[in-house]
Design a protein around this motif. Sequence first.
Motif, PDB file in Angstrom:
ATOM      1  N   PRO A 213      -6.267  -9.905  -5.087  1.00  0.00           N
ATOM      2  CA  PRO A 213      -5.778  -9.371  -3.815  1.00  0.00           C
ATOM      3  C   PRO A 213      -5.326  -7.923  -3.911  1.00  0.00           C
ATOM      4  CG  PRO A 213      -4.079 -10.697  -4.839  1.00  0.00           C
ATOM      5  CD  PRO A 213      -5.307 -10.851  -5.704  1.00  0.00           C
ATOM      6  N   PHE A 214      -5.418  -7.217  -2.809  1.00  0.00           N
ATOM      7  CA  PHE A 214      -4.907  -5.850  -2.712  1.00  0.00           C
ATOM      8  C   PHE A 214      -3.382  -5.864  -2.809  1.00  0.00           C
ATOM      9  CE2 PHE A 214      -3.058  -2.678   0.235  1.00  0.00           C
ATOM     10  CZ  PHE A 214      -3.322  -1.540  -0.503  1.00  0.00           C
ATOM     11  N   VAL A 215      -2.863  -4.995  -3.690  1.00  0.00           N
ATOM     12  CA  VAL A 215      -1.417  -4.811  -3.823  1.00  0.00           C
ATOM     13  C   VAL A 215      -1.121  -3.337  -3.563  1.00  0.00           C
ATOM     14  CG1 VAL A 215       0.607  -5.059  -5.304  1.00  0.00           C
ATOM     15  CG2 VAL A 215      -1.340  -6.624  -5.590  1.00  0.00           C
ATOM     16  N   PRO A 216      -0.403  -3.000  -2.497  1.00  0.00           N
ATOM     17  CA  PRO A 216      -0.176  -1.589  -2.179  1.00  0.00           C
ATOM     18  C   PRO A 216       0.738  -0.904  -3.188  1.00  0.00           C
ATOM     19  CG  PRO A 216       1.057  -2.995  -0.673  1.00  0.00           C
ATOM     20  CD  PRO A 216       0.194  -3.908  -1.495  1.00  0.00           C
ATOM     21  N   HIS A 217       0.369   0.294  -3.561  1.00  0.00           N
ATOM     22  CA  HIS A 217       1.186   1.131  -4.457  1.00  0.00           C
ATOM     23  C   HIS A 217       1.778   2.261  -3.629  1.00  0.00           C
ATOM     24  CE1 HIS A 217       2.474   3.778  -7.622  1.00  0.00           C
ATOM     25  NE2 HIS A 217       2.115   2.898  -8.550  1.00  0.00           N
ATOM     26  N   PRO A 218       3.095   2.457  -3.687  1.00  0.00           N
ATOM     27  CA  PRO A 218       3.728   3.433  -2.794  1.00  0.00           C
ATOM     28  C   PRO A 218       3.294   4.874  -3.019  1.00  0.00           C
ATOM     29  CG  PRO A 218       5.294   2.637  -4.439  1.00  0.00           C
ATOM     30  CD  PRO A 218       4.087   1.751  -4.528  1.00  0.00           C
ATOM     31  N   ASP A 219       2.763   5.183  -4.204  1.00  0.00           N
ATOM     32  CA  ASP A 219       2.366   6.559  -4.508  1.00  0.00           C
ATOM     33  C   ASP A 219       0.874   6.781  -4.330  1.00  0.00           C
ATOM     34  OD1 ASP A 219       5.012   7.241  -5.181  1.00  0.00           O
ATOM     35  OD2 ASP A 219       4.745   6.479  -7.212  1.00  0.00           O
ATOM     36  N   THR A 220       0.286   6.056  -3.374  1.00  0.00           N
ATOM     37  CA  THR A 220      -1.135   6.213  -3.060  1.00  0.00           C
ATOM     38  C   THR A 220      -1.291   6.330  -1.550  1.00  0.00           C
ATOM     39  OG1 THR A 220      -1.594   3.857  -2.730  1.00  0.00           O
ATOM     40  CG2 THR A 220      -1.688   4.681  -5.002  1.00  0.00           C
ATOM     41  N   PRO A 221      -2.454   6.809  -1.084  1.00  0.00           N
ATOM     42  CA  PRO A 221      -2.686   6.882   0.363  1.00  0.00           C
ATOM     43  C   PRO A 221      -2.659   5.524   1.062  1.00  0.00           C
ATOM     44  CG  PRO A 221      -4.213   8.311  -0.804  1.00  0.00           C
ATOM     45  CD  PRO A 221      -3.515   7.501  -1.849  1.00  0.00           C
ATOM     46  N   TYR A 222      -2.858   4.446   0.317  1.00  0.00           N
ATOM     47  CA  TYR A 222      -2.815   3.106   0.897  1.00  0.00           C
ATOM     48  C   TYR A 222      -1.445   2.452   0.728  1.00  0.00           C
ATOM     49  CZ  TYR A 222      -7.954   2.939   1.431  1.00  0.00           C
ATOM     50  OH  TYR A 222      -9.255   3.155   1.805  1.00  0.00           O
ATOM     51  N   GLY A 223      -0.452   3.240   0.369  1.00  0.00           N
ATOM     52  CA  GLY A 223       0.848   2.680   0.042  1.00  0.00           C
ATOM     53  C   GLY A 223       1.553   1.982   1.179  1.00  0.00           C
ATOM     54  N   ALA A 224       1.276   2.384   2.412  1.00  0.00           N
ATOM     55  CA  ALA A 224       1.938   1.776   3.568  1.00  0.00           C
ATOM     56  C   ALA A 224       1.130   0.626   4.168  1.00  0.00           C
ATOM     57  CB  ALA A 224       2.201   2.836   4.638  1.00  0.00           C
ATOM     58  N   GLU A 225      -0.022   0.320   3.578  1.00  0.00           N
ATOM     59  CA  GLU A 225      -0.858  -0.762   4.101  1.00  0.00           C
ATOM     60  C   GLU A 225      -0.276  -2.127   3.727  1.00  0.00           C
ATOM     61  OE1 GLU A 225      -3.418  -0.355   6.010  1.00  0.00           O
ATOM     62  OE2 GLU A 225      -3.833   1.804   5.797  1.00  0.00           O
ATOM     63  N   ALA A 226      -0.636  -3.141   4.487  1.00  0.00           N
ATOM     64  CA  ALA A 226      -0.147  -4.495   4.217  1.00  0.00           C
ATOM     65  C   ALA A 226      -0.763  -5.042   2.936  1.00  0.00           C
ATOM     66  CB  ALA A 226      -0.488  -5.408   5.390  1.00  0.00           C
ATOM     67  N   ALA A 227       0.031  -5.788   2.188  1.00  0.00           N
ATOM     68  CA  ALA A 227      -0.482  -6.451   0.998  1.00  0.00           C
ATOM     69  C   ALA A 227      -1.510  -7.500   1.380  1.00  0.00           C
ATOM     70  CB  ALA A 227       0.665  -7.104   0.227  1.00  0.00           C
ATOM     71  N   GLY A 228      -2.412  -7.765   0.467  1.00  0.00           N
ATOM     72  CA  GLY A 228      -3.413  -8.793   0.712  1.00  0.00           C
ATOM     73  C   GLY A 228      -2.814 -10.179   0.733  1.00  0.00           C
ATOM     74  N   SER A 229      -3.575 -11.119   1.257  1.00  0.00           N
ATOM     75  CA  SER A 229      -3.169 -12.515   1.327  1.00  0.00           C
ATOM     76  C   SER A 229      -3.506 -13.223   0.023  1.00  0.00           C
ATOM     77  CB  SER A 229      -3.884 -13.207   2.488  1.00  0.00           C
ATOM     78  OG  SER A 229      -3.843 -14.609   2.353  1.00  0.00           O
ATOM     79  N   VAL A 230      -2.507 -13.839  -0.589  1.00  0.00           N
ATOM     80  CA  VAL A 230      -2.760 -14.637  -1.787  1.00  0.00           C
ATOM     81  C   VAL A 230      -3.715 -15.778  -1.467  1.00  0.00           C
ATOM     82  CG1 VAL A 230      -1.705 -16.237  -3.436  1.00  0.00           C
ATOM     83  CG2 VAL A 230      -0.616 -14.034  -2.955  1.00  0.00           C
ATOM     84  N   LEU A 231      -3.546 -16.399  -0.320  1.00  0.00           N
ATOM     85  CA  LEU A 231      -4.379 -17.534   0.043  1.00  0.00           C
ATOM     86  C   LEU A 231      -5.839 -17.132   0.203  1.00  0.00           C
ATOM     87  CD1 LEU A 231      -4.502 -20.523   0.636  1.00  0.00           C
ATOM     88  CD2 LEU A 231      -3.805 -20.037   2.997  1.00  0.00           C
ATOM     89  N   ILE A 232      -6.083 -15.983   0.831  1.00  0.00           N
ATOM     90  CA  ILE A 232      -7.472 -15.518   0.965  1.00  0.00           C
ATOM     91  C   ILE A 232      -8.066 -15.220  -0.404  1.00  0.00           C
ATOM     92  CG2 ILE A 232      -8.896 -13.586   1.780  1.00  0.00           C
ATOM     93  CD1 ILE A 232      -7.255 -13.613   4.354  1.00  0.00           C
ATOM     94  N   ALA A 233      -7.276 -14.643  -1.299  1.00  0.00           N
ATOM     95  CA  ALA A 233      -7.774 -14.375  -2.654  1.00  0.00           C
ATOM     96  C   ALA A 233      -8.122 -15.677  -3.372  1.00  0.00           C
ATOM     97  CB  ALA A 233      -6.738 -13.591  -3.444  1.00  0.00           C
ATOM     98  N   LEU A 234      -7.296 -16.684  -3.231  1.00  0.00           N
ATOM     99  CA  LEU A 234      -7.585 -17.976  -3.852  1.00  0.00           C
ATOM    100  C   LEU A 234      -8.846 -18.604  -3.255  1.00  0.00           C
ATOM    101  CD1 LEU A 234      -3.960 -19.420  -4.027  1.00  0.00           C
ATOM    102  CD2 LEU A 234      -5.327 -18.580  -5.953  1.00  0.00           C
ATOM    103  N   ARG A 235      -9.002 -18.485  -1.947  1.00  0.00           N
ATOM    104  CA  ARG A 235     -10.230 -18.991  -1.318  1.00  0.00           C
ATOM    105  C   ARG A 235     -11.452 -18.252  -1.860  1.00  0.00           C
ATOM    106  NH1 ARG A 235      -7.405 -18.588   4.589  1.00  0.00           N
ATOM    107  NH2 ARG A 235      -6.346 -20.630   4.597  1.00  0.00           N
ATOM    108  N   ALA A 236     -11.319 -16.932  -2.009  1.00  0.00           N
ATOM    109  CA  ALA A 236     -12.444 -16.139  -2.526  1.00  0.00           C
ATOM    110  C   ALA A 236     -12.802 -16.572  -3.945  1.00  0.00           C
ATOM    111  CB  ALA A 236     -12.095 -14.658  -2.490  1.00  0.00           C
ATOM    112  N   MET A 237     -11.786 -16.818  -4.784  1.00  0.00           N
ATOM    113  CA  MET A 237     -12.050 -17.285  -6.142  1.00  0.00           C
ATOM    114  C   MET A 237     -12.780 -18.620  -6.134  1.00  0.00           C
ATOM    115  SD  MET A 237      -8.365 -16.330  -7.803  1.00  0.00           S
ATOM    116  CE  MET A 237      -8.626 -17.401  -9.206  1.00  0.00           C
ATOM    117  N   ALA A 238     -12.342 -19.523  -5.280  1.00  0.00           N
ATOM    118  CA  ALA A 238     -12.979 -20.839  -5.211  1.00  0.00           C
ATOM    119  C   ALA A 238     -14.431 -20.725  -4.751  1.00  0.00           C
ATOM    120  CB  ALA A 238     -12.181 -21.740  -4.276  1.00  0.00           C
ATOM    121  N   ILE A 239     -14.679 -19.869  -3.766  1.00  0.00           N
ATOM    122  CA  ILE A 239     -16.050 -19.656  -3.294  1.00  0.00           C
ATOM    123  C   ILE A 239     -16.913 -19.068  -4.400  1.00  0.00           C
ATOM    124  CG2 ILE A 239     -17.461 -18.293  -1.688  1.00  0.00           C
ATOM    125  CD1 ILE A 239     -15.022 -18.617   0.300  1.00  0.00           C
ATOM    126  N   LEU A 240     -16.372 -18.122  -5.144  1.00  0.00           N
ATOM    127  CA  LEU A 240     -17.121 -17.557  -6.265  1.00  0.00           C
ATOM    128  C   LEU A 240     -17.482 -18.629  -7.291  1.00  0.00           C
ATOM    129  CD1 LEU A 240     -15.343 -14.126  -6.914  1.00  0.00           C
ATOM    130  CD2 LEU A 240     -17.662 -14.497  -6.041  1.00  0.00           C
TER     131      LEU A 240
END
Length: 332
Positions: A213-240
């Motif tokens: 999942p995406f994890v925002p880093h405050p010292d990057t241009p994406y720092g204010a973006e919402a963190a990714g969903s753990v559940l969606i990441a787990l679903r993606a792993m299962a699909i893979l």
Amino acid sequence: MRPSEITKLLAGADDAGLFSAADALTRQNFGLEIYLRGIIEFSNHCANNCRYCGLRRANRGLARYRMDVDDILVATALAGEVSIGTVVLQSGDDFAYSKEDIGRIVTGAKASSGVAVTLSLGDRPAADLDYWRSCGADRYLLKMETFDEALYARSRPGLTVADRLGRIETLRAAGYEVGSGIITDLPGMTLDILARDLLRLAELDLDMIAAGPFVPHPDTPYGAEAAGSVLIALRAMAILRLLNPLANIPSTSALSALREGAREQGLTVGANVIMPSLTPETVSAAYNIYPGKNAFRADAASRVEAARAAIRRVGRLPSTAVGGSKRRRRHG
């Protein structure tokens, strides 16, 4: 599966069925064993300016470090001492290390510990990749992050999907076991894009694949973006896992950065690999790709034991095996 079917699963159409099927397939091909890969993050310098990564060149607030070759070899020797079958040598795209430097590390690691060596060093020239393979490097990880060209261009300025795919083919031709992966919920990614990314990743028929999942880093241009969903990441792993029955799939540290226990949960929905850090404690916190990376402050041996304990907590067995590609053995 069609993209529309994958999109529905990513949206939560049948979590119980998806996770159960992925777990059953993992057990069928790998039993209860979980392979451990010890990561040595030996440099946090990077020539690139990816908008999601804390190692990006423009991040002036990061304390930079480079381990020297001898210290890296000391860290690789620890893998043998703690009975880990693979070391992963990882850095930013740091060209301060010559191809001979990396070759010396590869040969030294294999001579001292008998481990498999995985490299994750970014976009290196074909001559370097061939040289390291001749030195004995076994595997190479080269993440795609996304196959969507517009999203890729926005997230990795100056770089292209085509170039990255070309390098994956170069690695395959050189004889490496090849791994790649994607970031779920990368800013701008929709479930439809993610569904297509999962199919594209599966179509590459790789030895190792990952979705974290995406994890925002405050010292990057994406720092204010919402963190990714753990559940969606787990679903993606299962699909893979369903799309790639024999691939090695890690449960990533990004999961645990977002939710305690999520990395262990990943081992029950398709993952068969976990990668504790062997990076010396003196510098490990500075390998700050995202907040929470290497958050467990302890010596490397304690980190490995903690990983083994996590594996046992979910009813799996920590393996000391090298854990080579079953996909490659099946295909000959």
